[in-house]
Motif scaffolding. Structure first.
Motif, short mmCIF file in Angstrom:
data_model
loop_
_atom_site.label_atom_id
_atom_site.label_comp_id
_atom_site.label_asym_id
_atom_site.label_seq_id
_atom_site.Cartn_x
_atom_site.Cartn_y
_atom_site.Cartn_z
N VAL A 57 -44.81 14.05 0.66
CA VAL A 57 -43.97 15.23 0.84
C VAL A 57 -43.83 15.90 -0.52
O VAL A 57 -44.23 15.35 -1.54
CB VAL A 57 -42.59 14.85 1.41
CG1 VAL A 57 -42.72 14.19 2.77
CG2 VAL A 57 -41.83 13.94 0.46
N ASP A 58 -43.27 17.08 -0.51
CA ASP A 58 -43.10 17.79 -1.78
C ASP A 58 -42.26 16.95 -2.74
O ASP A 58 -41.13 16.55 -2.42
CB ASP A 58 -42.42 19.14 -1.53
CG ASP A 58 -43.30 20.07 -0.70
OD1 ASP A 58 -44.39 20.41 -1.16
OD2 ASP A 58 -42.87 20.43 0.42
N GLY A 63 -47.67 13.79 -2.96
CA GLY A 63 -47.23 15.17 -3.13
C GLY A 63 -47.11 15.56 -4.59
O GLY A 63 -47.36 16.71 -4.97
N GLU A 67 -49.16 18.51 -6.44
CA GLU A 67 -48.50 19.57 -7.20
C GLU A 67 -49.08 19.71 -8.60
O GLU A 67 -49.07 20.81 -9.17
CB GLU A 67 -47.00 19.29 -7.27
CG GLU A 67 -46.27 19.46 -5.95
CD GLU A 67 -44.84 18.97 -6.01
OE1 GLU A 67 -44.40 18.57 -7.11
OE2 GLU A 67 -44.16 18.99 -4.97
N GLY A 80 -48.10 17.95 7.86
CA GLY A 80 -46.74 18.45 7.92
C GLY A 80 -45.88 17.93 6.77
O GLY A 80 -46.28 17.06 6.00
N ASN A 81 -44.67 18.47 6.66
CA ASN A 81 -43.66 18.05 5.66
C ASN A 81 -44.09 18.28 4.22
O ASN A 81 -43.54 17.67 3.32
CB ASN A 81 -43.30 16.58 5.84
CG ASN A 81 -42.60 16.31 7.15
OD1 ASN A 81 -42.19 17.23 7.84
ND2 ASN A 81 -42.47 15.05 7.51
N ASN A 82 -45.09 19.13 3.99
CA ASN A 82 -45.55 19.36 2.63
C ASN A 82 -45.98 20.82 2.50
O ASN A 82 -47.12 21.17 2.80
CB ASN A 82 -46.71 18.41 2.29
CG ASN A 82 -47.01 18.38 0.80
OD1 ASN A 82 -46.97 19.41 0.14
ND2 ASN A 82 -47.29 17.20 0.29
N LYS A 83 -45.07 21.65 2.04
CA LYS A 83 -45.35 23.08 1.93
C LYS A 83 -46.43 23.37 0.91
O LYS A 83 -47.24 24.28 1.09
CB LYS A 83 -44.06 23.83 1.59
CG LYS A 83 -43.00 23.79 2.68
CD LYS A 83 -41.76 24.55 2.26
CE LYS A 83 -40.69 24.49 3.36
NZ LYS A 83 -39.46 25.22 2.96
N GLU A 84 -46.45 22.61 -0.19
CA GLU A 84 -47.45 22.85 -1.22
C GLU A 84 -48.84 22.53 -0.70
O GLU A 84 -49.82 23.20 -1.05
CB GLU A 84 -47.14 22.01 -2.46
CG GLU A 84 -48.16 22.13 -3.60
CD GLU A 84 -48.32 23.53 -4.16
OE1 GLU A 84 -49.31 23.76 -4.89
OE2 GLU A 84 -47.48 24.40 -3.87
N ALA A 86 -49.90 22.89 2.42
CA ALA A 86 -50.29 24.02 3.26
C ALA A 86 -50.67 25.22 2.39
O ALA A 86 -51.67 25.90 2.66
CB ALA A 86 -49.15 24.39 4.21
N ARG A 87 -49.90 25.46 1.33
CA ARG A 87 -50.21 26.61 0.46
C ARG A 87 -51.57 26.46 -0.19
O ARG A 87 -52.38 27.40 -0.18
CB ARG A 87 -49.13 26.75 -0.62
CG ARG A 87 -49.27 28.00 -1.48
CD ARG A 87 -48.55 27.89 -2.79
NE ARG A 87 -49.17 26.90 -3.67
CZ ARG A 87 -50.30 27.12 -4.35
NH1 ARG A 87 -50.96 28.26 -4.24
NH2 ARG A 87 -50.77 26.19 -5.16
N GLN A 88 -51.85 25.26 -0.75
CA GLN A 88 -53.13 25.04 -1.42
C GLN A 88 -54.30 25.13 -0.44
O GLN A 88 -55.35 25.68 -0.76
CB GLN A 88 -53.13 23.69 -2.12
CG GLN A 88 -52.25 23.62 -3.35
CD GLN A 88 -52.50 22.37 -4.17
OE1 GLN A 88 -53.56 21.75 -4.11
NE2 GLN A 88 -51.49 21.98 -4.97
#
Length: 252
Positions: A57-58, A63, A67, A80-84, A86-88
């Motif tokens: 996760v972030d 994670g 990052e 799921g549960n990891n916005k970074e 998805a962004r990458q």
């Protein structure tokens, strides 16, 4: 050497070079080799390929490695549960090979057992078998790399897709208990992907909460035999956060 204990996590991961592949145990935030991951971040290796159920996760586990921009490609089941993450992925900064969760576990198990490939019905009739899943996007949203089509064969009237085993350069795992010979015991749900990763890696590095002497673990209790493990690091105070905390409503 029978005594596989190394002095620190930094020493354990020191020879992991740029571009290497890593199988990493854990499921969500459970059973994640966080101390080894932190040591790898400090060590500086980049352009890595990870194999794990998910990328943490972030701000936790893999994670953090994500990052730091150190993962080039990943094979996993859950994003799921990891916005970074998805962004990458949608920005074309990381390549993603999705695999059904059971297939991923079996690809690791097969690698550890010396089986080069196997047939499974999971994914037949989908893009998993037919190809065309977007592995990497371009900066403009265009698909640069697609998954290839896989061999499909029929056995007794049922279609199966051929899946290749995984044998990464290294495996990083977390165990509840381990001895100096590398025999490991996992606790409850922290067992998850750790045994399969430990067997599949060419060089397996285990962080253990409780380090004991050879003979103190009942042979029947061993989940990963020491033959699969090359290095052991004692981490008595490792952080183990709760991913989702659910409490009963107090109606008093």
């Amino acid at each position: 050497m029978m005594d596989k204990v190394v002095a620190s996590a930094a020493e354990a991961v020191a020879d992991i070079g740029d571009g290497k592949s890593l199988a990493v145990g854990g499921f969500g935030m459970v059973g994640v080799p966080t101390v080894l991951i932190d040591a790898l971040i400090a060590q500086g290796a980049t352009d890595l390929e990870t194999i794990s159920n998910n990328l943490g996760v972030d701000g936790f586990g893999l994670g953090k490695l994500l990052e730091a921009g150190r993962i080039r490609r990943t094979i996993g089941s859950y994003v799921g549960n990891n916005k970074e993450f998805a962004r990458q992925y949608f920005a074309g900064e990381i390549e993603l090979e999705l695999a059904p969760q059971g297939t991923l576990a079996e690809r690791l198990r097969a690698g550890g057992a010396g089986i080069p490939a196997f047939y499974t019905p999971a994914g037949v009739g989908t893009l998993i078998a037919e190809g065309g899943l977007p592995w990497r996007y371009g900066p403009g949203g265009e698909v640069l790399v697609e998954s290839p089509a896989k061999e499909v064969r029929e056995f007794d009237g049922v279609q199966y897709v051929l899946e290749a085993a995984l044998t990464p350069d290294y495996a990083l795992v977390h165990a509840w208990k381990g001895d100096r010979h590398g025999n490991l015991v996992y606790r409850s749900s922290a067992r998850n992907f750790n045994p399969a990763c430990a067997a599949a890696g060419r060089i397996t590095i285990a962080q253990v909460e409780h380090l004991v002497e050879p003979g103190e673990i009942d042979p029947d209790a061993v989940h990963t035999p020491g033959i699969h493990v090359q290095r052991v690091v004692h981490v008595p105070d490792v952080e183990k956060p709760v991913e989702f905390r659910t409490v009963k409503e107090n109606k008093a």
